[in-house]
Design a protein around this motif. Structure first.
Motif, PDB file in Angstrom:
ATOM      1  N   ALA A  85       2.057  39.045  47.067  1.00  0.00           N
ATOM      2  CA  ALA A  85       2.962  39.130  48.005  1.00  0.00           C
ATOM      3  C   ALA A  85       4.382  38.841  48.142  1.00  0.00           C
ATOM      4  CB  ALA A  85       2.179  37.872  49.097  1.00  0.00           C
ATOM      5  N   ALA A  86       5.329  38.983  48.860  1.00  0.00           N
ATOM      6  CA  ALA A  86       6.370  39.504  48.175  1.00  0.00           C
ATOM      7  C   ALA A  86       7.467  39.077  49.972  1.00  0.00           C
ATOM      8  CB  ALA A  86       7.374  40.715  48.011  1.00  0.00           C
ATOM      9  N   PRO A  87       8.172  38.086  49.329  1.00  0.00           N
ATOM     10  CA  PRO A  87       9.388  37.950  50.632  1.00  0.00           C
ATOM     11  C   PRO A  87       9.639  39.244  51.965  1.00  0.00           C
ATOM     12  CG  PRO A  87      10.231  36.615  49.001  1.00  0.00           C
ATOM     13  CD  PRO A  87       9.461  37.963  48.556  1.00  0.00           C
ATOM     14  N   ARG A  88       9.505  39.049  53.241  1.00  0.00           N
ATOM     15  CA  ARG A  88      10.024  39.855  53.886  1.00  0.00           C
ATOM     16  C   ARG A  88      11.469  40.464  53.685  1.00  0.00           C
ATOM     17  NH1 ARG A  88       7.636  41.879  58.650  1.00  0.00           N
ATOM     18  NH2 ARG A  88       6.414  39.558  58.779  1.00  0.00           N
ATOM     19  N   SER A  89      12.406  39.163  53.095  1.00  0.00           N
ATOM     20  CA  SER A  89      13.620  39.540  53.685  1.00  0.00           C
ATOM     21  C   SER A  89      14.425  40.380  52.139  1.00  0.00           C
ATOM     22  CB  SER A  89      14.879  38.464  53.562  1.00  0.00           C
ATOM     23  OG  SER A  89      14.085  37.636  52.506  1.00  0.00           O
ATOM     24  N   SER A  90      13.223  39.922  50.898  1.00  0.00           N
ATOM     25  CA  SER A  90      13.702  40.343  49.665  1.00  0.00           C
ATOM     26  C   SER A  90      12.636  40.827  48.334  1.00  0.00           C
ATOM     27  CB  SER A  90      14.775  39.353  48.632  1.00  0.00           C
ATOM     28  OG  SER A  90      14.087  38.344  48.694  1.00  0.00           O
ATOM     29  N   GLY A  91      12.784  41.391  47.713  1.00  0.00           N
ATOM     30  CA  GLY A  91      11.956  41.973  46.337  1.00  0.00           C
ATOM     31  C   GLY A  91      11.585  40.758  45.364  1.00  0.00           C
ATOM     32  N   LEU A  92      11.066  41.086  44.353  1.00  0.00           N
ATOM     33  CA  LEU A  92      10.701  40.038  43.832  1.00  0.00           C
ATOM     34  C   LEU A  92      10.822  40.597  42.406  1.00  0.00           C
ATOM     35  CD1 LEU A  92       6.917  38.884  44.406  1.00  0.00           C
ATOM     36  CD2 LEU A  92       8.835  37.604  44.583  1.00  0.00           C
ATOM     37  N   TRP A  93      11.527  41.973  41.706  1.00  0.00           N
ATOM     38  CA  TRP A  93      11.307  42.401  40.529  1.00  0.00           C
ATOM     39  C   TRP A  93      12.201  41.780  39.750  1.00  0.00           C
ATOM     40  CZ3 TRP A  93       9.078  43.490  35.894  1.00  0.00           C
ATOM     41  CH2 TRP A  93       9.772  44.491  35.156  1.00  0.00           C
ATOM     42  N   ASP A  94      13.852  41.635  40.243  1.00  0.00           N
ATOM     43  CA  ASP A  94      15.007  41.245  39.185  1.00  0.00           C
ATOM     44  C   ASP A  94      14.429  39.544  38.955  1.00  0.00           C
ATOM     45  OD1 ASP A  94      16.472  43.277  39.451  1.00  0.00           O
ATOM     46  OD2 ASP A  94      17.800  42.107  41.602  1.00  0.00           O
ATOM     47  N   GLY A 135       8.287  47.409  37.833  1.00  0.00           N
ATOM     48  CA  GLY A 135       8.472  46.705  38.924  1.00  0.00           C
ATOM     49  C   GLY A 135       8.553  47.789  40.009  1.00  0.00           C
ATOM     50  N   ILE A 136       7.791  47.619  40.926  1.00  0.00           N
ATOM     51  CA  ILE A 136       7.870  48.460  42.090  1.00  0.00           C
ATOM     52  C   ILE A 136       8.089  47.710  43.151  1.00  0.00           C
ATOM     53  CG2 ILE A 136       7.444  50.229  43.887  1.00  0.00           C
ATOM     54  CD1 ILE A 136       5.951  49.910  40.453  1.00  0.00           C
ATOM     55  N   ASP A 137       9.354  46.769  44.175  1.00  0.00           N
ATOM     56  CA  ASP A 137       9.822  46.679  45.288  1.00  0.00           C
ATOM     57  C   ASP A 137       9.038  47.312  46.273  1.00  0.00           C
ATOM     58  OD1 ASP A 137      10.214  44.416  44.354  1.00  0.00           O
ATOM     59  OD2 ASP A 137      12.021  44.746  44.344  1.00  0.00           O
ATOM     60  N   GLY A 138       7.736  46.832  47.462  1.00  0.00           N
ATOM     61  CA  GLY A 138       7.706  47.402  48.484  1.00  0.00           C
ATOM     62  C   GLY A 138       7.668  46.305  49.625  1.00  0.00           C
ATOM     63  N   PRO A 139       6.992  46.924  51.142  1.00  0.00           N
ATOM     64  CA  PRO A 139       7.824  45.755  51.730  1.00  0.00           C
ATOM     65  C   PRO A 139       6.777  44.764  52.255  1.00  0.00           C
ATOM     66  CG  PRO A 139       6.512  47.957  52.399  1.00  0.00           C
ATOM     67  CD  PRO A 139       6.465  47.829  51.355  1.00  0.00           C
ATOM     68  N   ARG A 140       6.958  43.547  51.275  1.00  0.00           N
ATOM     69  CA  ARG A 140       6.362  42.239  51.816  1.00  0.00           C
ATOM     70  C   ARG A 140       5.133  42.320  50.852  1.00  0.00           C
ATOM     71  NH1 ARG A 140       2.936  41.503  56.420  1.00  0.00           N
ATOM     72  NH2 ARG A 140       3.160  39.493  55.581  1.00  0.00           N
ATOM     73  N   TRP A 141       5.488  43.466  49.243  1.00  0.00           N
ATOM     74  CA  TRP A 141       4.620  43.027  48.296  1.00  0.00           C
ATOM     75  C   TRP A 141       5.728  43.998  47.539  1.00  0.00           C
ATOM     76  CZ3 TRP A 141       4.291  48.095  46.342  1.00  0.00           C
ATOM     77  CH2 TRP A 141       5.138  49.367  46.834  1.00  0.00           C
ATOM     78  N   PHE A 142       4.847  43.859  46.605  1.00  0.00           N
ATOM     79  CA  PHE A 142       5.434  43.829  44.779  1.00  0.00           C
ATOM     80  C   PHE A 142       4.251  44.222  43.842  1.00  0.00           C
ATOM     81  CE2 PHE A 142       6.582  42.288  40.379  1.00  0.00           C
ATOM     82  CZ  PHE A 142       7.588  42.663  40.212  1.00  0.00           C
TER      83      PHE A 142
END
Length: 215
Positions: A85-94, A135-142
Motif C-alpha cells: 500500500a502506498a500514499p495517495r499523494s506520492s510513490g514509494l520507489w525512491d 519498482g513500479i509506483d501505481g495509484p495507492r500501491w507500489f
C-alpha cells in the motif's frame, strides 16, 4: 516447470457481449484493477492477478500464515513480487530504493523498462547471486520486483519476466491500509480472501520465507 496454479477464468465473460471494455490507455502494465486493461486469463491471488505462463513455476511466499509475496521460477532464475500500500499523494520507489542500497552493497542504478532500477548482487545462503531490483509506483500501491539468478544478467531470459510483470494486475481495494503494508494475497481456491494484515515484510536480502506450493 509446471505452473502450480490454475488459470483464472476470463474476467466477467457474461458482460463481454453486453458492453465492450474500455481500451487500455497505456501500452502495458502493471495494471491497476480499476483502469482499463486487457481481459486475459489470469491467476487470481486476491491482491495480485498474474498472467498465465505454462513455463513458469508460480508459488506463494509465506511468513507464518500470511502470504506476503509471489515467487516465480524459470530458467535457473527467480522473480519475487510484492505489492504494498502506498500514499495517495506520492510513490514509494525512491524511498524503497534508498533502503535497498543501504542493505545491499555493490548496486548500481540504471534505466530499465519501468524507469530507474538497481542492478548488482544479493546474498543467498551467504553466496553472491546476480540481482535486479525494479519498482513500479501505481495509484495507492507500489509493486517491488526482484529478479535474481541467470535472468539478472541475461536479457533474453529476463525478457520473459519483464513481459510477465507488464501484464500483472494489482488489486488495491478501497479499505484503509498503513503505508508499506503488504496488500493481502490468498490462494486461488480461497474465495474468502481472509489473510492476516499484520506480519513481517518480504525481505529479499535474507533467506526467503516459507514457500507454500499450491497443487
Amino acid at each position: 516447470m509446471r505452473n502450480v496454479f490454475r488459470r483464472r477464468r476470463r474476467e466477467q465473460p457474461e458482460q463481454v457481449a453486453e458492453q465492450e471494455p474500455a481500451a487500455p490507455t497505456r501500452e502495458s502494465g502493471p495494471w491497476d484493477a480499476d483502469e482499463p486493461h486487457p481481459e486475459t486469463d489470469r491467476i487470481d491471488l486476491g491482491g495480485l492477478r498474474l498472467p498465465h505462463n505454462p513455463d513458469f513455476d508460480v508459488r506463494l511466499a509465506s511468513v507464518g500464515d500470511q502470504h506476503v509475496g509471489v515467487v516465480v521460477l524459470y530458467e535457473e532464475s527467480s522473480l519475487q513480487l510484492q505489492a504494498l500500500a502506498a500514499p495517495r499523494s506520492s510513490g514509494l520507489w525512491d524511498e524503497v530504493k534508498t533502503k535497498i542500497v543501504s542493505q545491499a552493497k555493490h548496486l548500481e542504478e540504471r534505466e530499465g523498462p519501468f524507469g530507474g532500477e538497481l542492478t548488482g548482487e544479493m546474498k543467498v545462503d551467504g553466496q553472491p547471486r546476480p540481482a535486479r531490483y525494479l519498482g513500479i509506483d501505481g495509484p495507492r500501491w507500489f509493486l517491488l520486483a526482484v529478479i535474481s539468478g541467470k535472468a539478472a544478467a541475461d536479457e533474453k531470459v529476463a525478457a520473459a519476466f519483464i513481459d510477465f510483470i507488464k501484464d500483472v494486475v494489482v488489486v488495491r481495494g478501497n479499505e484503509p491500509m498503513a503505508r508499506e503494508e503488504p496488500i493481502p494475497l490468498r490462494r486461488p481456491n480461497d474465495e474468502t480472501g481472509e489473510t492476516p494484515t499484520e506480519g513481517p515484510g518480504f525481505n529479499p536480502f535474507k533467506r526467503g520465507p516459507e514457500i507454500s506450493e499450491i497443487r
